[in-house]
Design a protein around this motif. Sequence first.
Motif, short mmCIF file in Angstrom:
data_model
loop_
_atom_site.label_atom_id
_atom_site.label_comp_id
_atom_site.label_asym_id
_atom_site.label_seq_id
_atom_site.Cartn_x
_atom_site.Cartn_y
_atom_site.Cartn_z
N ALA A 1 -14.99 10.59 50.64
CA ALA A 1 -13.58 10.94 50.80
C ALA A 1 -12.91 11.13 49.43
O ALA A 1 -12.10 12.05 49.24
CB ALA A 1 -12.85 9.86 51.60
N ILE A 2 -13.25 10.27 48.47
CA ILE A 2 -12.71 10.41 47.12
C ILE A 2 -13.14 11.74 46.50
O ILE A 2 -12.35 12.42 45.85
CB ILE A 2 -13.16 9.22 46.24
CG1 ILE A 2 -12.46 7.94 46.68
CG2 ILE A 2 -12.89 9.50 44.76
CD1 ILE A 2 -12.95 6.70 45.96
N ILE A 3 -14.39 12.12 46.72
CA ILE A 3 -14.88 13.38 46.17
C ILE A 3 -14.09 14.55 46.75
O ILE A 3 -13.73 15.51 46.03
CB ILE A 3 -16.38 13.54 46.46
CG1 ILE A 3 -17.17 12.49 45.68
CG2 ILE A 3 -16.87 14.94 46.09
CD1 ILE A 3 -18.63 12.43 46.03
N SER A 4 -13.80 14.50 48.04
CA SER A 4 -13.01 15.58 48.65
C SER A 4 -11.64 15.66 48.01
O SER A 4 -11.11 16.76 47.78
CB SER A 4 -12.89 15.36 50.15
OG SER A 4 -12.07 14.25 50.45
N TYR A 5 -11.04 14.51 47.69
CA TYR A 5 -9.72 14.52 47.06
C TYR A 5 -9.80 14.98 45.60
O TYR A 5 -8.91 15.68 45.11
CB TYR A 5 -9.08 13.14 47.15
CG TYR A 5 -7.68 13.11 46.61
CD1 TYR A 5 -6.64 13.77 47.27
CD2 TYR A 5 -7.39 12.43 45.43
CE1 TYR A 5 -5.35 13.75 46.77
CE2 TYR A 5 -6.10 12.40 44.93
CZ TYR A 5 -5.09 13.07 45.60
OH TYR A 5 -3.80 13.06 45.10
N VAL A 6 -10.87 14.60 44.90
CA VAL A 6 -11.06 15.07 43.52
C VAL A 6 -11.18 16.60 43.51
O VAL A 6 -10.62 17.26 42.62
CB VAL A 6 -12.30 14.41 42.89
CG1 VAL A 6 -12.67 15.10 41.58
CG2 VAL A 6 -12.06 12.93 42.65
N THR B 1 -11.70 17.23 56.24
CA THR B 1 -10.60 17.29 57.20
C THR B 1 -9.35 16.72 56.55
O THR B 1 -9.42 16.03 55.52
CB THR B 1 -10.94 16.48 58.46
OG1 THR B 1 -11.11 15.10 58.09
CG2 THR B 1 -12.21 16.99 59.12
N PRO B 2 -8.17 16.99 57.12
CA PRO B 2 -6.94 16.38 56.58
C PRO B 2 -7.03 14.86 56.54
O PRO B 2 -6.51 14.23 55.61
CB PRO B 2 -5.86 16.87 57.54
CG PRO B 2 -6.39 18.17 58.06
CD PRO B 2 -7.87 17.97 58.18
N GLU B 3 -7.67 14.27 57.55
CA GLU B 3 -7.81 12.81 57.57
C GLU B 3 -8.69 12.33 56.42
O GLU B 3 -8.40 11.30 55.80
CB GLU B 3 -8.41 12.36 58.91
CG GLU B 3 -7.51 12.57 60.12
CD GLU B 3 -7.42 14.02 60.56
OE1 GLU B 3 -6.45 14.37 61.26
OE2 GLU B 3 -8.33 14.81 60.18
N LEU B 4 -9.76 13.08 56.15
CA LEU B 4 -10.65 12.70 55.04
C LEU B 4 -9.92 12.81 53.71
O LEU B 4 -10.05 11.92 52.84
CB LEU B 4 -11.89 13.60 55.03
CG LEU B 4 -12.97 13.21 54.01
CD1 LEU B 4 -13.67 11.93 54.45
CD2 LEU B 4 -13.98 14.34 53.83
N LEU B 5 -9.15 13.86 53.52
CA LEU B 5 -8.39 14.02 52.28
C LEU B 5 -7.36 12.91 52.11
O LEU B 5 -7.17 12.39 51.01
CB LEU B 5 -7.70 15.38 52.25
CG LEU B 5 -8.61 16.60 52.01
CD1 LEU B 5 -7.85 17.88 52.27
CD2 LEU B 5 -9.16 16.57 50.59
N LYS B 6 -6.71 12.53 53.19
CA LYS B 6 -5.72 11.45 53.11
C LYS B 6 -6.39 10.13 52.76
O LYS B 6 -5.86 9.36 51.94
CB LYS B 6 -4.98 11.33 54.45
CG LYS B 6 -3.84 10.34 54.44
CD LYS B 6 -3.08 10.35 55.76
CE LYS B 6 -1.92 9.38 55.73
NZ LYS B 6 -1.17 9.39 57.02
N ARG B 7 -7.54 9.88 53.35
CA ARG B 7 -8.27 8.67 53.02
C ARG B 7 -8.74 8.71 51.57
O ARG B 7 -8.67 7.70 50.85
CB ARG B 7 -9.48 8.53 53.95
CG ARG B 7 -10.35 7.31 53.68
CD ARG B 7 -9.61 6.03 53.99
NE ARG B 7 -10.43 4.85 53.75
CZ ARG B 7 -10.02 3.61 53.91
NH1 ARG B 7 -8.79 3.37 54.34
NH2 ARG B 7 -10.82 2.59 53.68
#
Length: 224
Positions: free
Chosen positions: A196-201, A117-123
């Motif tokens: 959450a870090i994995i989603s951003y990676v 989710t956008p919130e997960l990516l932001k985190r």
Amino acid sequence: MRLQGIEDIGQRSGASGRWRAAVGQWAAGIAALLFLGVLSGCSGIQRDPPFQLWDDMKHQPKFKAQSEMESDIFADRRVTRMAPADTVVRGHMHDDSVFFTGIENGMYVGKMPVAVTPELLKRGQAEFNINCSPCHDLTGMGHGIVPTRVPAWQPANLTDDRIVQYSDGEIFDVISNGRRTMPAYRFYIVDADRWAIISYVRALQRAAHSKIDEVPAEVRASLK
């Protein structure tokens, strides 16, 4: 007669004053003795064992840590006991689910067990910038301040095809337990933030391998 009465009253008053002074001195002396007695009952280096008016908790059956007990309660006679097998700290009970291990049926899971989710990516971006960017830099390419200062320490380029081919479960395991020169972060980053870090990676990898045609038209002008 009148003068004699006045003298008698003065003598009685003087005697009464001297009596009160004597009583006060006796009371002060008794109080001082009691105070000294209380002080003498305090533990210290003056007396071993110290004199105590009242017994306290120092005199009771007990064992001191890291010492050997005289009784045979335990076969090894050790006072400090090991925690029973499978003991878990209260509030830290984690099962072997995919969320806590990234592994299912003995294999790394392909996709993370949480919704992106956008919130997960932001985190994930916030946690990545705090914990990962010192080595991997803000873009994930491995040009952080740590390898700049320590050339022998060369972190992986997270946008490299080799890392892109990693499953989400394997990346989670690397973050949790470390690999080669990378330390384990399971004690510093909670499970949810690791996902959450994995989603951003994954977002950084997508950005590194994307083409201009994949960028929405309304934001192309802002690209450098």
